[in-house]
Enzyme design. Structure first.
Site, PDB file in Angstrom:
ATOM      1  N   ASP A 126      20.216  12.735  25.690  1.00  0.00           N
ATOM      2  CA  ASP A 126      21.353  13.109  24.865  1.00  0.00           C
ATOM      3  C   ASP A 126      20.783  13.426  23.477  1.00  0.00           C
ATOM      4  O   ASP A 126      19.746  12.880  23.098  1.00  0.00           O
ATOM      5  CB  ASP A 126      22.343  11.949  24.794  1.00  0.00           C
ATOM      6  N   ASP A 133      23.155   6.877  24.371  1.00  0.00           N
ATOM      7  CA  ASP A 133      23.503   5.743  23.522  1.00  0.00           C
ATOM      8  C   ASP A 133      24.295   4.667  24.249  1.00  0.00           C
ATOM      9  O   ASP A 133      24.619   3.640  23.665  1.00  0.00           O
ATOM     10  CB  ASP A 133      24.252   6.202  22.264  1.00  0.00           C
TER      11      ASP A 133
END
Length: 697
Positions: free
Chosen positions: A400, A593
């Site tokens: 990401d 995350d």
């Protein structure tokens, strides 16, 4: 309730073959869905069909354990790694020293044959009596094939054919080897315990004007606790008074202290270095970071690597095969060749001595256990040895962007003013214009200005949805926004790519632009470069950001591919396609995350959550948790995985190579029992010590 788990402590469990038998037999008990024995943590975890029937099943489990290993003490597991066995070691040393003294006397001094035999026999009983007794107990219960049986039959056989010295020496040196092996394993347990010794013993609970020392479990959310210098922070919370430096190394692997003050979030497991902190508790102990980390480490052994499962199955069939092979060597050749049985029985006994599989069945799980411990020391939580093994085979890593490879916070990185304005004047107009906005870009501009803003100077403030802001500052009309806003007012502006740019016009004239960007983390480039050197073939970035910005960051980092302007469900689809692509080699890992990326973390072969220290989503969704927001921790995790894999292979090749060589030599009559026992003990000790190398950098 189906799927409920119960854990037992198996004190005295040192035999890997016995551990495999216990696991196999407990799985067959009615009412148990699954069972797992963790040899290193000496515990048994069972999954029950109905938790309400645990009392009835308890009795059956204890009976099964006692049938397999009568010397094991089984009790409820209380979230602790087995304590060291110092008193047992001392007693064992005294026992073996006595046996060794009685063995050496008739070897050194010339004694009558009867006296000599008496000394050998007493030495044999002292050193091997418990092994023989345990073997007899198991034989009576129909359990023949384990190391106790192998040692008993080989040494009794040596006595039967008049090889008294060799019979005693085999038992004596086998026991010495077992002692060294137990000591090494116990030290590794203590090493892991020291690495994760973050469990707080108490909390200083503030009750009105008094301070009461209580167990952390007794503290509730909203309570106020005091943390004195040198104490562990017992629960997660927020500092409401005080200032100090805290040691976060137990959780993050970072040894530089972190400064905290009023408003700072602190986690259980941190150590307060100097100041007095007053903390408002935000999580109870069960949900606190330290509890979740301890649970991860203690239960990592329940998810076994393929290598561990292979060795367990190998040991299950290996011992019966070598025992039957020894019987074949002792009987068939002398019958076919019409030779003396004594010579071939001796060869069979040598064959039995070297056949003990301890070197493999202990060193392999110990290697993975040490790897998980080494990772924990570096601030990397790996939920099982299967994930540690899988990390070694990662060939594709999907990142990401925001918060993973980039900082995830907007910053002013460039100010370009048009004459006659200067940069500080342009920034001032932008800061005043963005003062009332809650947008992250607006906040970054106000923060970059860094001076007090007189809100009275701001008049006729209007937000133009999707374009920007129009306002009056110091009697001048200010336009702040994107290129669309400028064009709608017929103001020509610079074409700025691939950045996010805020354009400013003053009284209808273009005044310049301010570049806002999500900066690349300082170690992202090194991470990408090092991962490629470690054999990762494809590095991909997924992001919802604009194509131009995404491609710019991808090129800066040297990534292989980038997917931009993605919605969360589209990220999952990309990961799913990569995992389903049979043309791709190895495993696919996703790094995010742990919050917005939870679905992608779950779909990947290995989900790796980084940063966001202590978040529930990160710990729950991922297979590996990096406890800081540094991408380079991923490099550390893969290096540890590769080191673990290398040592596991070394142990398997070394142990099998030596054993097969001596087995062959023994069958051919070219090796003695002395050589066999030294080879067996030496291989086991060296394999165990090699496994512990993982704990050292």
């Amino acid at each position: 309730m189906k799927g409920s788990k119960k854990t037992f402590l198996l004190e005295g469990l040192d035999c890997a073959v016995c551990a495999a038998k216990i696991e196999d037999n407990v799985k067959k008990i009615d009412g148990i869905c699954n069972a797992n024995v963790d040899l290193i943590n000496t515990k048994l975890t069972v999954e029950l069909e109905d938790i309400n029937k645990i009392n009835d099943i308890n009795k059956t489990i204890k009976k099964v354990v006692k049938d397999v290993e009568p010397n094991i003490h089984i009790s409820d597991f209380e979230s602790k790694i087995v304590k060291s066995k110092d008193s047992r070691f001392k007693w064992k040393i005294m026992q073996l020293l006595s046996a060794a003294f009685l063995f050496i006397l008739p070897v050194i001094f010339k004694l009558p044959e009867y006296t000599k035999l008496s000394f050998f026999f007493i030495s044999y009983i002292i050193s091997g009596g418990e092994i023989i007794a345990l073997s007899i107990k198991k034989i009576l219960k129909g359990q023949l094939f384990d190391e106790n049986f192998l040692m008993s039959i080989s040494t009794i056989g040596a006595f039967a054919i008049g090889k008294y010295e060799e019979g005693v020496s085999v038992m004596l040196f086998y026991q010495i080897g077992t002692l060294i092996e137990d000591y090494a394993v116990d030290n590794s347990r203590k090493s892991i315990k020291d690495l994760m010794d973050i469990r707080p013993d108490y909390a200083n609970l503030k009750i009105e004007n008094n301070i009461k020392k209580v167990p952390p479990e007794a503290v509730n959310i909203g309570d106020i606790i005091l943390v004195k210098p040198g104490e562990k922070i017992p629960l997660d919370g927020k500092v409401i008074d005080g200032k100090s430096f805290v040691d976060t190394s137990s959780l993050t692997g970072e040894y530089l202290p972190m400064e905290v003050g009023i408003g700072s979030n602190v986690l259980s497991g941190f150590i307060n270095k100097n100041g007095l902190l007053t903390v408002k508790v935000e999580k109870n102990f069960k949900e606190s970071t330290v509890s979740k980390i301890l649970d991860l480490i203690e239960n990592a052994g329940n998810k076994k690597a393929q290598a561990e499962n292979f060795i367990t199955k190998f040991a299950k069939y290996y011992t019966p095969i070598v025992t039957l092979s020894a019987l074949f060597i002792a009987t068939i050749p002398p019958l076919l060749l019409n030779e003396n049985f004594s010579n071939w029985i001796y060869r069979a006994l040598v064959f039995l001595v070297i056949s003990c599989p301890c070197a493999l069945v202990i060193s392999v799980p110990l290697s993975f256990f040490s790897g998980i411990g080494a990772a924990s020391k570096s601030g990397i939580l790996i939920k099982g040895s299967n994930y540690l093994e899988a990390l070694n085979d990662v060939k594709t890593i999907v990142f990401d962007k925001t918060g993973t490879l980039t900082e995830g916070t907007f910053k002013v990185t460039e100010i370009n003013a048009e004459n006659p304005l200067k940069s500080d004047e342009l920034l001032k107009y932008a800061a005043y214009g963005e003062y009332y906005s809650n947008h992250p870009i607006a906040s970054s501009i106000v923060n970059a200005y860094g001076k007090e803003i007189d809100a009275g100077k701001i008049k006729d403030y209007v937000e133009l949805a999707g374009n920007g802001i129009k306002t009056i500052i110091d009697d001048k009309e200010i336009l702040i926004g994107n290129s669309k806003l400028m064009k709608s007012h017929n103001i020509a502006c610079k074409d700025v790519r691939p950045y996010s740019a805020v354009h400013i016009a003053v009284d209808g004239k273009y005044a310049g632009y301010i570049v806002i960007s999500d900066t690349i983390k300082k170690d992202s480039k090194d991470t990408v470069k090092t991962l490629k050197s470690l054999g990762v073939e494809r590095l991909i970035m997924l992001t919802g950001d604009k194509k131009e910005i995404s491609e710019y960051i991808s090129n800066e980092l040297g990534l292989d591919d980038v997917y931009s302007e993605l919605l969360p469900d589209e990220k999952v689809n990309v990961v799913d396609e990569l995992c389903s692509n049979t043309d791709l080699k190895g495993k696919v890992a996703f790094v995010g995350d742990g919050i917005n990326d939870a679905p992608a973390l779950t779909r990947a072969d290995i989900g790796i959550a980084m940063g966001k220290i202590g978040t529930d989503a990160a710990i729950e969704a991922a297979d590996v948790v990096l406890m800081t927001d540094e991408p380079y921790k991923l490099v550390d995790a893969i290096i540890i995985a590769k080191k673990t894999h290398k040592i596991v292979l070394e142990n398997i090749i070394f142990a099998l190579g030596v054993k097969l060589s001596v087995l062959t030599l023994g069958a051919l009559g070219l090796a003695t029992m002395w050589e066999a026992v030294f080879a067996d003990v030496g291989v086991t000790v060296l394999a165990v010590l090699n496994s512990l190398r993982i704990l050292t950098k």
